[in-house]
Motif scaffolding. Structure first.
Motif, short mmCIF file in Angstrom:
data_model
loop_
_atom_site.label_atom_id
_atom_site.label_comp_id
_atom_site.label_asym_id
_atom_site.label_seq_id
_atom_site.Cartn_x
_atom_site.Cartn_y
_atom_site.Cartn_z
N GLU A 145 0.85 -1.19 0.00
CA GLU A 145 0.00 0.00 0.00
C GLU A 145 0.88 1.24 0.00
N ALA A 146 0.47 2.25 -0.75
CA ALA A 146 1.20 3.51 -0.82
C ALA A 146 0.59 4.53 0.15
N TYR A 147 1.46 5.30 0.81
CA TYR A 147 1.03 6.37 1.72
C TYR A 147 1.83 7.62 1.40
N ALA A 204 -4.38 9.43 5.87
CA ALA A 204 -4.12 8.13 6.49
C ALA A 204 -2.64 7.88 6.75
N ALA A 205 -1.77 8.74 6.22
CA ALA A 205 -0.32 8.57 6.39
C ALA A 205 0.10 9.02 7.79
N ARG A 211 4.67 -0.17 15.53
CA ARG A 211 3.75 -1.12 16.15
C ARG A 211 2.32 -0.79 15.74
N SER A 212 1.58 -1.77 15.29
CA SER A 212 0.20 -1.57 14.85
C SER A 212 -0.76 -2.13 15.90
N TYR A 213 -1.67 -1.28 16.34
CA TYR A 213 -2.69 -1.66 17.33
C TYR A 213 -2.06 -2.24 18.60
N ILE A 250 -8.09 1.14 7.33
CA ILE A 250 -7.93 2.55 7.65
C ILE A 250 -9.30 3.22 7.68
N THR A 251 -9.36 4.38 8.30
CA THR A 251 -10.64 5.10 8.43
C THR A 251 -10.64 6.43 7.70
#
Length: 203
Positions: free
Chosen positions: A53-55, A61-62, A86-88, A179-180
């Protein structure tokens, strides 16, 4: 083309040329699809990149959207370095910093097709099914042994080893996952029909 050193018992895998940091000094929207089909190895363990995925720094969302922080500082530096976070609060994710210094854009590596060090991946992940070893950003970092200790490391030096794809791949695009914000942007790229994706594309 070169042959990468393999772990005992593994079949030869044809690898493309080694990718240098200059490869990442382009638009994140050029680098992301060009990474599909490339091979990512970490201490000799890894596989073919099948989903990213690109950000972009203008993207809500970046992580870099609101400016530099101690966590995302590497995104604001030169291209060709690893950004690990770290994610979540559960698992690590690895990103490749792109574009010129200050742009703060990166590519999230979402899934791999395991090709090197599969026995090591199975031991780390406590799984046997090859398609599930690296089918998500947290899964692949666990399988490869990537942690926050490897944040800010250059992508063209050990323990990282990146090789250009060999031959043609059918790259598909879709919206990003989990993502939101900016949820409609088609900045997710992958190999069409791959069984190693984190989630199938709607094509």
């Amino acid at each position: 083309m070169v042959q990468n050193p393999r772990l005992p018992g593994e079949a030869p895998i044809r690898l493309g040329k080694a990718l240098k940091r200059s490869f990442f000094g382009r638009s994140v929207h050029e680098v992301a699809p060009d990474l599909i089909g490339a091979t990512l190895l970490f201490n000799g363990v890894g596989g073919i990149i099948v989903e990213v995925e690109a950000y972009h720094h203008t993207d809500p969302a970046a992580h870099s959207y609101r400016g530099p922080t101690p966590r995302n500082q590497v995104m604001f530096g030169p291209p060709g370095f690893a950004y690990v976070y770290r994610s979540y609060g559960i698992h690590w994710c690895v990103n490749f910093v792109c574009e010129e210094a200050g742009s703060a854009s990166a590519v999230l590596i979402r899934a791999l097709e395991p090709t090197h060090g599969i026995a090591t991946m199975r031991r780390r992940r406590h799984l046997k099914e090859a398609h599930a070893l690296c089918s998500g950003p947290g899964k692949l970092t666990e399988a490869l042994g990537i942690t926050i200790e490897h944040n800010t490391l250059p992508l063209d030096q050990a323990p990282f080893s990146l090789h250009a794809r060999v031959g043609n791949v059918d790259v598909v695009t879709g919206i990003r996952i989990g993502i939101t914000k900016a949820i409609d942007l088609p900045w997710r790229y992958g190999i069409k029909g791959s069984k190693f994706l984190s989630k199938p594309f709607s094509v």
